[in-house]
Write an enzyme that holds these catalytic residues in place. Structure first.
Site, PDB file in Angstrom:
ATOM      1  CD  GLU A 108      -2.821   1.413   0.418  1.00 49.14           C
ATOM      2  OE1 GLU A 108      -2.415   1.566  -0.756  1.00 49.14           O
ATOM      3  OE2 GLU A 108      -4.010   1.561   0.744  1.00 49.14           O
ATOM      4  CG  ASP A 112      -4.854   9.502   6.905  1.00 48.13           C
ATOM      5  OD1 ASP A 112      -4.438   9.876   8.019  1.00 48.13           O
ATOM      6  OD2 ASP A 112      -5.581  10.222   6.186  1.00 48.13           O
ATOM      7  CE  LYS A 140      -1.642  11.124   5.874  1.00 48.91           C
ATOM      8  NZ  LYS A 140      -2.148  12.088   4.868  1.00 48.91           N
ATOM      9  CG  PHE A 161      -3.311  15.373   1.183  1.00 47.64           C
ATOM     10  CD1 PHE A 161      -4.173  14.404   1.692  1.00 47.64           C
ATOM     11  CD2 PHE A 161      -3.052  15.391  -0.180  1.00 47.64           C
ATOM     12  CE1 PHE A 161      -4.769  13.466   0.845  1.00 47.64           C
ATOM     13  CE2 PHE A 161      -3.644  14.456  -1.027  1.00 47.64           C
ATOM     14  CZ  PHE A 161      -4.501  13.496  -0.516  1.00 47.64           C
ATOM     15  CB  VAL A 162       2.479  13.439   1.287  1.00 50.61           C
ATOM     16  CG1 VAL A 162       2.997  14.129   2.540  1.00 50.61           C
ATOM     17  CG2 VAL A 162       1.928  12.065   1.622  1.00 50.61           C
ATOM     18  CG  ASP A 168      -4.425  10.891  -6.406  1.00 47.94           C
ATOM     19  OD1 ASP A 168      -4.423  10.093  -5.440  1.00 47.94           O
ATOM     20  OD2 ASP A 168      -5.462  11.381  -6.872  1.00 47.94           O
TER      21      ASP A 168
HETATM   22  P1  IMP Z   1      -7.006   5.381   5.230  1.00 45.48           P
HETATM   23  O1  IMP Z   1      -8.142   4.449   4.902  1.00 45.48           O
HETATM   24  O2  IMP Z   1      -7.482   6.628   5.918  1.00 45.48           O
HETATM   25  O3  IMP Z   1      -5.881   4.732   5.988  1.00 45.48           O
HETATM   26  O4  IMP Z   1      -6.467   5.942   3.873  1.00 45.48           O
HETATM   27  C1  IMP Z   1      -5.664   5.248   3.064  1.00 45.48           C
HETATM   28  C2  IMP Z   1      -5.769   5.744   1.638  1.00 45.48           C
HETATM   29  O5  IMP Z   1      -6.060   7.138   1.563  1.00 45.48           O
HETATM   30  C3  IMP Z   1      -4.453   5.576   0.958  1.00 45.48           C
HETATM   31  O6  IMP Z   1      -4.407   4.339   0.325  1.00 45.48           O
HETATM   32  C4  IMP Z   1      -4.408   6.731  -0.011  1.00 45.48           C
HETATM   33  O7  IMP Z   1      -5.000   6.331  -1.232  1.00 45.48           O
HETATM   34  C5  IMP Z   1      -5.265   7.792   0.618  1.00 45.48           C
HETATM   35  N1  IMP Z   1      -4.431   8.819   1.311  1.00 45.48           N
HETATM   36  C6  IMP Z   1      -4.326   9.009   2.641  1.00 45.48           C
HETATM   37  N2  IMP Z   1      -3.488  10.024   2.925  1.00 45.48           N
HETATM   38  C7  IMP Z   1      -3.042  10.473   1.744  1.00 45.48           C
HETATM   39  C8  IMP Z   1      -2.109  11.520   1.373  1.00 45.48           C
HETATM   40  O8  IMP Z   1      -1.504  12.236   2.193  1.00 45.48           O
HETATM   41  N3  IMP Z   1      -1.894  11.678   0.032  1.00 45.48           N
HETATM   42  C9  IMP Z   1      -2.511  10.916  -0.925  1.00 45.48           C
HETATM   43  N4  IMP Z   1      -3.373   9.930  -0.614  1.00 45.48           N
HETATM   44  C10 IMP Z   1      -3.645   9.715   0.705  1.00 45.48           C
HETATM   45 MG    MG Z   2      -4.429   4.001  -1.633  1.00 45.28          MG
END
Ligand code: IMP
Ligand code: MG
Length: 191
Positions: A108, A112, A140, A161-162, A168
């Site tokens: 992955e 986040d 993160k 946000f990266v 992307d």
């Molecule tokens: P989670 O479900 O909140 O852990 O989010 C995971 C998904 O969110 C990742 O696979 C990314 O596609 C997207 N994502 C989370 N943070 C970022 C970021 O800083 N930049 C770009 N995509 C992000």
């Molecule tokens: Mg993703």
């Protein structure tokens, strides 16, 4: 999705700071590849890349894995148009391979809230693989909602946000060879 977002400026205009250089990323990806090769030696390894964010990481990582390995992909969507996780995960593309009885390593881009990887782990576990582990380039931890064990981690980063190296924002920036934080003011021009 926002396919039609036009960018009239250079990519760099929208960035505030480079967090990880291409050299730093390449060095760490090589280490992860070596570690995975040692840990999975003699086993039947299937890498599952999560589209689209993990494609660049996966393709670099793959070239540092020195044992036999197969590759498959899943595409999931959790964010929709916003940058905040909704908690709702949808499978857009499922695996071609059967995972039953196999060693699965999910690759992955970033964790986040943890909601996406928790869903993926449970979904894959239900298919009765020999094991499921997780490899993520970025972590993160600040906004974690659910704990998900990460077995292989590239870098821990603060909450920003990266973009770049596959990640992307508004469908752009995946092609940057480094990872940078977006400029929160300027990025609004794309919304
Ligand atoms: P989670 O479900 O909140 O852990 O989010 C995971 C998904 O969110 C990742 O696979 C990314 O596609 C997207 N994502 C989370 N943070 C970022 C970021 O800083 N930049 C770009 N995509 C992000
Ligand atoms: Mg993703």
């Amino acid at each position: 999705m926002s396919n039609g977002v036009r960018m009239n400026r250079k990519l760099e205009y929208y960035l505030s700071e480079v967090l990880l250089t291409a050299e730093q990323i390449q060095g760490r990806v090589a280490e992860l590849g070596a570690q995975i090769s040692r840990d999975y030696a003699g086993r039947d390894l299937l890498l599952i890349g999560i589209l689209k964010g993990a494609v660049i990481f996966l393709s670099d990582l793959l070239r540092h894995i020195t044992i036999p390995v197969q590759v498959d992909f899943m595409a999931v969507s959790s964010y929709g148009a916003a940058t905040l996780s909704s908690g709702v995960v949808r499978i857009l593309k499922d695996l071609d391979e059967v995972v039953e009885g196999r060693e699965v390593l999910v690759v992955e881009d970033i964790i986040d809230t943890g909601l996406t990887l928790r869903y993926l782990r449970e979904n894959l576990q239900a298919r009765q693989p020999a094991g499921v582990r997780i490899c993520t380039l970025l972590d993160k931890p600040d906004r974690r909602v659910v704990e998900v064990p990460v077995d292989y981690l590239g870098f821990r980063i603060p909450y920003r946000f990266v973009v770049g190296y596959g990640l992307d924002c508004k469908v752009h920036f995946r092609n940057l060879p480094y990872i940078a934080a977006v400029d929160q003011e300027k990025i609004r021009e794309l919304f």
